[in-house]
Design a protein around this motif. Structure first.
Motif, PDB file in Angstrom:
ATOM      1  N   GLN A   1       6.064   0.615 -22.992  1.00 36.89           N
ATOM      2  CA  GLN A   1       6.750  -0.634 -22.676  1.00 36.89           C
ATOM      3  C   GLN A   1       7.939  -0.413 -21.754  1.00 36.89           C
ATOM      4  N   ASP A   2       8.100  -1.326 -20.808  1.00 36.43           N
ATOM      5  CA  ASP A   2       9.242  -1.325 -19.888  1.00 36.43           C
ATOM      6  C   ASP A   2      10.246  -2.353 -20.400  1.00 36.43           C
TER       7      ASP A   2
ATOM      8  N   THR B   1       7.992 -14.094 -19.653  1.00 37.32           N
ATOM      9  CA  THR B   1       7.415 -12.762 -19.846  1.00 37.32           C
ATOM     10  C   THR B   1       7.796 -12.207 -21.215  1.00 37.32           C
TER      11      THR B   1
ATOM     12  N   GLN C   1       6.153  -6.158 -20.639  1.00 37.06           N
ATOM     13  CA  GLN C   1       5.897  -5.413 -19.416  1.00 37.06           C
ATOM     14  C   GLN C   1       5.724  -3.954 -19.794  1.00 37.06           C
TER      15      GLN C   1
ATOM     16  N   LYS D   1      -0.285  -1.083 -14.593  1.00 42.49           N
ATOM     17  CA  LYS D   1       0.880  -1.830 -15.050  1.00 42.49           C
ATOM     18  C   LYS D   1       0.428  -3.203 -15.529  1.00 42.49           C
TER      19      LYS D   1
ATOM     20  N   SER E   1       1.767  -7.021 -17.202  1.00 41.20           N
ATOM     21  CA  SER E   1       2.833  -7.971 -17.509  1.00 41.20           C
ATOM     22  C   SER E   1       2.193  -9.177 -18.183  1.00 41.20           C
TER      23      SER E   1
ATOM     24  N   SER F   1       2.870 -12.922 -19.883  1.00 40.02           N
ATOM     25  CA  SER F   1       3.772 -14.063 -20.077  1.00 40.02           C
ATOM     26  C   SER F   1       3.029 -15.139 -20.843  1.00 40.02           C
TER      27      SER F   1
END
Length: 233
Positions: free
Chosen positions: A34-35, A97, A100, A108, A110, A112
């Motif tokens: 996770q970012d 979001t 991410q 990658k 993402s 939302s």
């Protein structure tokens, strides 16, 4: 697995927030990385505004208003700017979001989510960006009813929620092939008695299961009786 925590099923915000919280838990369990940059920025702006308000209160309490009124005016202006920046960040940068991160294969992702007023539907947008040189990014949009993973008592049921993600987003299916395969194997017409199991409580389910078991036992007993009579004849 059913959560022990109960929410109000008529509260759309509770339904969305509980579902949102389940996405990072599920993806992180699949070795997604996770970012946290979006969340960290939001927290920094929020705590910065709080620190200014606290400092303003302290110097007003210690030194009095007259001697600190210009500092207070500057603090109010700075507080307004930071709160404005926080609002812009949440509205135009985060844009709903909730996750991410990076999949085990380097893609990658993402995710939302959103809802519409007075509509118990969960709208999800998953944006996938392949690792460098893997091609253009793409969006996957889908919507599901909250009744698919909440029962009438307000319990969150993780299995159908995770299955929904694994069967809709390819990168999640690759990370959780067992769940995706099990869902594909189970994609057969269901008998009428089990089509709305999530819309009944656990006691009703137990009663239905007991009734089906009793019926099966009675049929088996009758069958054995007929066979034994034929043998005597």
């Amino acid at each position: 697995m059913t959560s022990q925590e109960r929410i109000t099923v008529h509260n759309l915000a509770d339904l969305k927030n509980t579902s949102d919280d389940a996405i990072p838990n599920y993806l992180n369990s699949l070795k997604f990385k996770q970012d946290h940059r979006l969340v960290d920025t939001r927290l920094a702006l929020g705590y910065g505004a709080f620190a200014i308000a606290a400092a303003c209160f302290l110097w007003d309490y210690k030194l009095g208003f007259e001697s600190t009124k210009w500092y207070t005016a500057a603090a109010v202006a700075l507080y307004s700017l930071i709160n404005g920046a926080l609002t812009i960040w949440i509205t135009f940068v985060e844009k709903g979001t909730v996750y991410q991160g990076t999949a085990p294969d380097g893609t990658k992702i993402s995710v939302s989510t959103s809802t519409k007023k007075n509509e118990p539907t969960y709208y999800v947008v998953a944006e996938l960006t392949p690792k460098i040189g893997g091609g253009a990014s793409r969006k996957i949009e889908f919507a599901r009813s909250f009744t698919e993973w909440f029962d009438v008592q307000g319990h969150f049921i993780a299995l159908p929620f995770q299955t929904m993600l694994a069967t809709t987003v390819p990168v999640i299916a690759e990370a959780d092939p067992k769940r995706a395969a099990a869902a594909a194997a189970a994609a057969v017409p269901a008998p009428p008695t089990s089509s709305h199991f999530l819309n009944v409580d656990s006691q009703t389910l137990d009663a239905l299961a007991a009734a089906e078991t009793t019926g099966a036992e009675s049929s088996a007993t009758g069958s054995v009786g007929k066979k034994s009579k034929r043998r005597k004849a």
